[in-house]
Design a protein around this motif. Structure first.
Motif, PDB file in Angstrom:
ATOM      1  N   SER A  10      21.629  15.967  21.735  1.00  0.00           N
ATOM      2  CA  SER A  10      22.324  17.202  22.095  1.00  0.00           C
ATOM      3  C   SER A  10      22.935  17.827  20.853  1.00  0.00           C
ATOM      4  N   ALA A  11      23.194  19.143  20.971  1.00  0.00           N
ATOM      5  CA  ALA A  11      23.933  19.849  19.920  1.00  0.00           C
ATOM      6  C   ALA A  11      25.140  20.502  20.572  1.00  0.00           C
ATOM      7  N   MET A  12      26.267  20.489  19.883  1.00  0.00           N
ATOM      8  CA  MET A  12      27.478  21.069  20.471  1.00  0.00           C
ATOM      9  C   MET A  12      28.297  21.804  19.402  1.00  0.00           C
ATOM     10  N   VAL A  49      14.515  16.697  30.646  1.00  0.00           N
ATOM     11  CA  VAL A  49      15.644  17.640  30.787  1.00  0.00           C
ATOM     12  C   VAL A  49      15.923  17.837  32.266  1.00  0.00           C
ATOM     13  N   GLY A  50      17.153  18.258  32.589  1.00  0.00           N
ATOM     14  CA  GLY A  50      17.515  18.588  33.967  1.00  0.00           C
ATOM     15  C   GLY A  50      16.926  19.932  34.376  1.00  0.00           C
ATOM     16  N   ALA A  51      16.848  20.156  35.690  1.00  0.00           N
ATOM     17  CA  ALA A  51      16.212  21.382  36.207  1.00  0.00           C
ATOM     18  C   ALA A  51      16.992  22.634  35.801  1.00  0.00           C
ATOM     19  N   ARG A  52      18.301  22.520  35.646  1.00  0.00           N
ATOM     20  CA  ARG A  52      19.072  23.727  35.261  1.00  0.00           C
ATOM     21  C   ARG A  52      18.741  24.148  33.839  1.00  0.00           C
ATOM     22  N   THR A  53      18.472  23.189  32.980  1.00  0.00           N
ATOM     23  CA  THR A  53      18.028  23.536  31.617  1.00  0.00           C
ATOM     24  C   THR A  53      16.666  24.217  31.672  1.00  0.00           C
ATOM     25  N   VAL A  54      15.776  23.748  32.533  1.00  0.00           N
ATOM     26  CA  VAL A  54      14.470  24.416  32.692  1.00  0.00           C
ATOM     27  C   VAL A  54      14.700  25.863  33.148  1.00  0.00           C
ATOM     28  N   ARG A  55      15.595  26.054  34.124  1.00  0.00           N
ATOM     29  CA  ARG A  55      15.821  27.412  34.659  1.00  0.00           C
ATOM     30  C   ARG A  55      16.516  28.307  33.637  1.00  0.00           C
ATOM     31  N   LYS A  56      17.527  27.755  32.954  1.00  0.00           N
ATOM     32  CA  LYS A  56      18.362  28.591  32.067  1.00  0.00           C
ATOM     33  C   LYS A  56      17.728  28.842  30.706  1.00  0.00           C
ATOM     34  N   THR A  85      11.234  16.295  34.384  1.00  0.00           N
ATOM     35  CA  THR A  85      12.471  16.936  34.841  1.00  0.00           C
ATOM     36  C   THR A  85      12.900  16.336  36.182  1.00  0.00           C
ATOM     37  N   ILE A  86      14.128  16.659  36.584  1.00  0.00           N
ATOM     38  CA  ILE A  86      14.708  16.152  37.841  1.00  0.00           C
ATOM     39  C   ILE A  86      15.276  17.334  38.605  1.00  0.00           C
ATOM     40  N   THR A  87      15.078  17.346  39.918  1.00  0.00           N
ATOM     41  CA  THR A  87      15.687  18.388  40.744  1.00  0.00           C
ATOM     42  C   THR A  87      16.061  17.805  42.108  1.00  0.00           C
ATOM     43  N   ALA A  88      17.127  18.305  42.681  1.00  0.00           N
ATOM     44  CA  ALA A  88      17.451  17.945  44.066  1.00  0.00           C
ATOM     45  C   ALA A  88      17.005  19.084  44.988  1.00  0.00           C
ATOM     46  N   THR A  89      17.238  20.310  44.548  1.00  0.00           N
ATOM     47  CA  THR A  89      16.919  21.477  45.387  1.00  0.00           C
ATOM     48  C   THR A  89      15.431  21.818  45.378  1.00  0.00           C
ATOM     49  N   GLU A 155      17.020  15.377  26.548  1.00  0.00           N
ATOM     50  CA  GLU A 155      17.531  16.544  25.809  1.00  0.00           C
ATOM     51  C   GLU A 155      18.570  17.335  26.606  1.00  0.00           C
ATOM     52  N   GLY A 156      19.130  16.770  27.645  1.00  0.00           N
ATOM     53  CA  GLY A 156      20.209  17.435  28.372  1.00  0.00           C
ATOM     54  C   GLY A 156      19.738  17.968  29.708  1.00  0.00           C
ATOM     55  N   GLY A 157      20.579  18.793  30.377  1.00  0.00           N
ATOM     56  CA  GLY A 157      21.890  19.150  29.891  1.00  0.00           C
ATOM     57  C   GLY A 157      22.964  18.140  30.253  1.00  0.00           C
ATOM     58  N   SER A 158      24.173  18.663  30.405  1.00  0.00           N
ATOM     59  CA  SER A 158      25.341  17.807  30.568  1.00  0.00           C
ATOM     60  C   SER A 158      25.217  16.872  31.763  1.00  0.00           C
ATOM     61  N   THR A 159      24.724  17.405  32.884  1.00  0.00           N
ATOM     62  CA  THR A 159      24.675  16.608  34.116  1.00  0.00           C
ATOM     63  C   THR A 159      23.794  15.378  33.924  1.00  0.00           C
ATOM     64  N   VAL A 160      22.674  15.587  33.262  1.00  0.00           N
ATOM     65  CA  VAL A 160      21.735  14.487  33.060  1.00  0.00           C
ATOM     66  C   VAL A 160      22.290  13.489  32.039  1.00  0.00           C
ATOM     67  N   HIS A 161      22.826  14.000  30.930  1.00  0.00           N
ATOM     68  CA  HIS A 161      23.403  13.100  29.927  1.00  0.00           C
ATOM     69  C   HIS A 161      24.529  12.256  30.532  1.00  0.00           C
ATOM     70  N   THR A 162      25.358  12.878  31.350  1.00  0.00           N
ATOM     71  CA  THR A 162      26.486  12.164  31.958  1.00  0.00           C
ATOM     72  C   THR A 162      25.982  10.997  32.801  1.00  0.00           C
ATOM     73  N   GLN A 163      24.901  11.225  33.545  1.00  0.00           N
ATOM     74  CA  GLN A 163      24.378  10.153  34.409  1.00  0.00           C
ATOM     75  C   GLN A 163      23.794   8.994  33.593  1.00  0.00           C
ATOM     76  N   PHE A 164      23.069   9.309  32.521  1.00  0.00           N
ATOM     77  CA  PHE A 164      22.515   8.221  31.702  1.00  0.00           C
ATOM     78  C   PHE A 164      23.634   7.413  31.061  1.00  0.00           C
ATOM     79  N   ALA A 187      32.124  27.721  29.813  1.00  0.00           N
ATOM     80  CA  ALA A 187      30.873  27.271  29.192  1.00  0.00           C
ATOM     81  C   ALA A 187      30.649  25.781  29.479  1.00  0.00           C
ATOM     82  N   PRO A 188      29.360  25.323  29.498  1.00  0.00           N
ATOM     83  CA  PRO A 188      29.102  23.896  29.739  1.00  0.00           C
ATOM     84  C   PRO A 188      29.502  23.028  28.549  1.00  0.00           C
ATOM     85  N   ARG A 189      30.101  21.906  28.853  1.00  0.00           N
ATOM     86  CA  ARG A 189      30.504  20.950  27.819  1.00  0.00           C
ATOM     87  C   ARG A 189      29.431  19.885  27.652  1.00  0.00           C
TER      88      ARG A 189
HETATM   89  N1  LIG Z   1      23.090  22.157  23.243  1.00  0.00           N
HETATM   90  C1  LIG Z   1      22.118  21.385  23.680  1.00  0.00           C
HETATM   91  O1  LIG Z   1      21.629  20.506  22.956  1.00  0.00           O
HETATM   92  C2  LIG Z   1      21.610  21.586  25.068  1.00  0.00           C
HETATM   93  C3  LIG Z   1      20.467  20.906  25.507  1.00  0.00           C
HETATM   94  C4  LIG Z   1      20.042  21.091  26.805  1.00  0.00           C
HETATM   95  C5  LIG Z   1      20.758  21.923  27.650  1.00  0.00           C
HETATM   96  N2  LIG Z   1      21.838  22.576  27.190  1.00  0.00           N
HETATM   97  C6  LIG Z   1      22.630  23.454  28.048  1.00  0.00           C
HETATM   98  O2  LIG Z   1      23.101  22.700  29.156  1.00  0.00           O
HETATM   99  C7  LIG Z   1      23.261  23.583  30.253  1.00  0.00           C
HETATM  100  C8  LIG Z   1      22.612  22.943  31.442  1.00  0.00           C
HETATM  101  O3  LIG Z   1      23.246  21.712  31.725  1.00  0.00           O
HETATM  102  P1  LIG Z   1      23.659  21.376  33.201  1.00  0.00           P
HETATM  103  O4  LIG Z   1      24.496  20.157  33.177  1.00  0.00           O
HETATM  104  O5  LIG Z   1      24.214  22.603  33.836  1.00  0.00           O
HETATM  105  O6  LIG Z   1      22.273  21.104  33.902  1.00  0.00           O
HETATM  106  P2  LIG Z   1      21.092  20.049  33.624  1.00  0.00           P
HETATM  107  O7  LIG Z   1      21.643  18.704  33.331  1.00  0.00           O
HETATM  108  O8  LIG Z   1      20.101  20.640  32.681  1.00  0.00           O
HETATM  109  O9  LIG Z   1      20.393  20.061  35.042  1.00  0.00           O
HETATM  110  C9  LIG Z   1      21.135  19.740  36.176  1.00  0.00           C
HETATM  111  C10 LIG Z   1      20.195  19.823  37.347  1.00  0.00           C
HETATM  112  O10 LIG Z   1      19.228  18.788  37.267  1.00  0.00           O
HETATM  113  C11 LIG Z   1      18.967  18.265  38.563  1.00  0.00           C
HETATM  114  N3  LIG Z   1      19.501  16.910  38.614  1.00  0.00           N
HETATM  115  C12 LIG Z   1      20.277  16.278  37.699  1.00  0.00           C
HETATM  116  N4  LIG Z   1      20.523  15.022  38.101  1.00  0.00           N
HETATM  117  C13 LIG Z   1      19.892  14.873  39.284  1.00  0.00           C
HETATM  118  C14 LIG Z   1      19.765  13.798  40.198  1.00  0.00           C
HETATM  119  N5  LIG Z   1      20.339  12.603  39.978  1.00  0.00           N
HETATM  120  N6  LIG Z   1      19.050  13.992  41.330  1.00  0.00           N
HETATM  121  C15 LIG Z   1      18.438  15.190  41.569  1.00  0.00           C
HETATM  122  N7  LIG Z   1      18.518  16.250  40.735  1.00  0.00           N
HETATM  123  C16 LIG Z   1      19.233  16.078  39.617  1.00  0.00           C
HETATM  124  C17 LIG Z   1      19.669  19.209  39.527  1.00  0.00           C
HETATM  125  O11 LIG Z   1      18.724  20.251  39.719  1.00  0.00           O
HETATM  126  P3  LIG Z   1      18.709  21.247  40.969  1.00  0.00           P
HETATM  127  O12 LIG Z   1      19.846  22.189  40.746  1.00  0.00           O
HETATM  128  O13 LIG Z   1      17.360  21.904  40.864  1.00  0.00           O
HETATM  129  O14 LIG Z   1      18.858  20.424  42.195  1.00  0.00           O
HETATM  130  C18 LIG Z   1      20.859  19.657  38.703  1.00  0.00           C
HETATM  131  O15 LIG Z   1      21.414  20.874  39.133  1.00  0.00           O
HETATM  132  C19 LIG Z   1      22.600  24.895  29.871  1.00  0.00           C
HETATM  133  O16 LIG Z   1      23.600  25.829  29.550  1.00  0.00           O
HETATM  134  C20 LIG Z   1      21.798  24.554  28.642  1.00  0.00           C
HETATM  135  O17 LIG Z   1      21.688  25.630  27.736  1.00  0.00           O
HETATM  136  C21 LIG Z   1      22.284  22.424  25.915  1.00  0.00           C
END
Ligand SMILES: NC(=O)c1ccc[n+]([C@@H]2O[C@H](COP(=O)([O-])OP(=O)(O)OC[C@H]3O[C@@H](n4cnc5c(N)ncnc54)[C@H](OP(=O)(O)O)[C@@H]3O)[C@@H](O)[C@H]2O)c1
Length: 250
Positions: A10-12, A49-56, A85-89, A155-164, A187-189
């Motif tokens: 990650s980069a912050m 990567v998490g699905a929100r990173t794919v979308r955003k 990638t991982i998604t619930a929705t 490679e993130g994002g926060s939600t995925v890194h937190t779980q690992f 902003a996301p941390r």
């Molecule tokens: N600076 C960096 O290095 C870096 C790298 C990557 C991302 N980012 C930033 O991070 C932000 C996104 O991070 P984020 O935390 O909001 O989202 P995220 O971790 O990219 O994705 C979260 C999504 O992944 C799915 N997910 C995660 N864990 C799951 C599980 N156990 N079971 C089912 N689905 C799961 C869900 O998708 P659904 O909503 O589809 O259910 C959840 O909403 C963006 O702003 C991006 O730009 C920064």
């Protein structure tokens, strides 16, 4: 079966944000760091990567260097790491670059209930894998291991890194700090709340601190599997030696 080696990347900003609150996406990297990321991708079998990173961010998640691609093939590996990638929705757009760019295997993990709809929507673009009521990182990692993945770069994002991290499944963290602040709580941390094993009493091992132009790479060892040693010429080593010298002089 041995679980895949997990490298979180990650980069912050200096104040710990990984993006801005509003578009456009915040650039936290530079050319030298992109090259490091490319090298790390090339070393791994899968990029997650998490699905929100794919979308955003709509990332490509490719190895860009042709020589690194060729080296992978020469070593009997696929030209590109697989994408995961991982998604619930199930809210994933088939036209996202995750699916459309790069001739490599793409895996989507989801709850079993979301799997039939997602499979229909993505068709041959990806393999959809239902993992029961909830997707958990231990089960996901085991499934990746059974598919022959030995190293995964997360490679993130926060939600995925937190779980690992809270599942204690991460072997190494590669964290880049960019030289500015975001200062916006919307902003996301880097991480959400969690129970993490590395505390003040039980710190992570600093393996390396490497300046890359105006950003700094910090590498932390998080598991016994990460056996890297601190390089003698690293910034951290130089700092320690310098301050030891200062103490002797004062
Ligand atoms: N600076 C960096 O290095 C870096 C790298 C990557 C991302 N980012 C930033 O991070 C932000 C996104 O991070 P984020 O935390 O909001 O989202 P995220 O971790 O990219 O994705 C979260 C999504 O992944 C799915 N997910 C995660 N864990 C799951 C599980 N156990 N079971 C089912 N689905 C799961 C869900 O998708 P659904 O909503 O589809 O259910 C959840 O909403 C963006 O702003 C991006 O730009 C920064």
């Amino acid at each position: 079966m041995t679980l895949p080696y997990v490298t979180l990347s990650s980069a912050m900003s200096i104040d710990g944000y990984v993006d801005s609150a509003l578009p456009p996406r915040l650039a936290l990297s530079n050319a030298a760091d992109f090259d490091r990321v490319d090298e790390l991708r090339a070393r791994n079998d899968a990029i997650l990567v998490g699905a929100r990173t794919v979308r955003k961010d709509d990332p490509r998640l490719l190895v860009r260097s042709e020589s690194r691609r060729r080296a992978r093939v020469a070593a009997g590996r696929s030209r590109l790491p697989m994408k995961v990638t991982i998604t619930a929705t199930g809210d994933l757009d088939p036209s996202a670059r995750f699916f459309t760019v790069g001739d490599t295997e793409k895996l989507v993990y989801c709850p079993t209930s979301a799997s039939p709809g997602l499979s229909r929507r993505l068709g041959s673009l990806a393999t959809v894998i239902g993992l029961g009521d909830d997707v958990t990182m231990p089960v996901l990692l085991r499934d990746l291991g059974e598919r022959g993945v030995r190293g995964v770069m997360v490679e993130g994002g926060s939600t995925v890194h937190t779980q690992f991290l809270s599942s204690r499944l991460a072997d190494e963290l590669q964290l880049v700090v960019a030289p500015f602040f975001v200062g916006d709580g919307r902003a996301p941390r880097l991480l959400g709340d969690g129970s993490f094993a590395w505390t003040a009493d039980h710190p992570a091992r600093l393996l390396e601190a490497r300046p890359l132009g105006d950003v700094v790479l910090l590498r932390y060892g998080l598991s016994g599997r990460c056996t890297d040693r601190l390089p003698a010429d690293s910034l951290w080593a130089r700092t320690v030696h310098a301050s030891a010298g200062n103490e002797e002089r004062s």
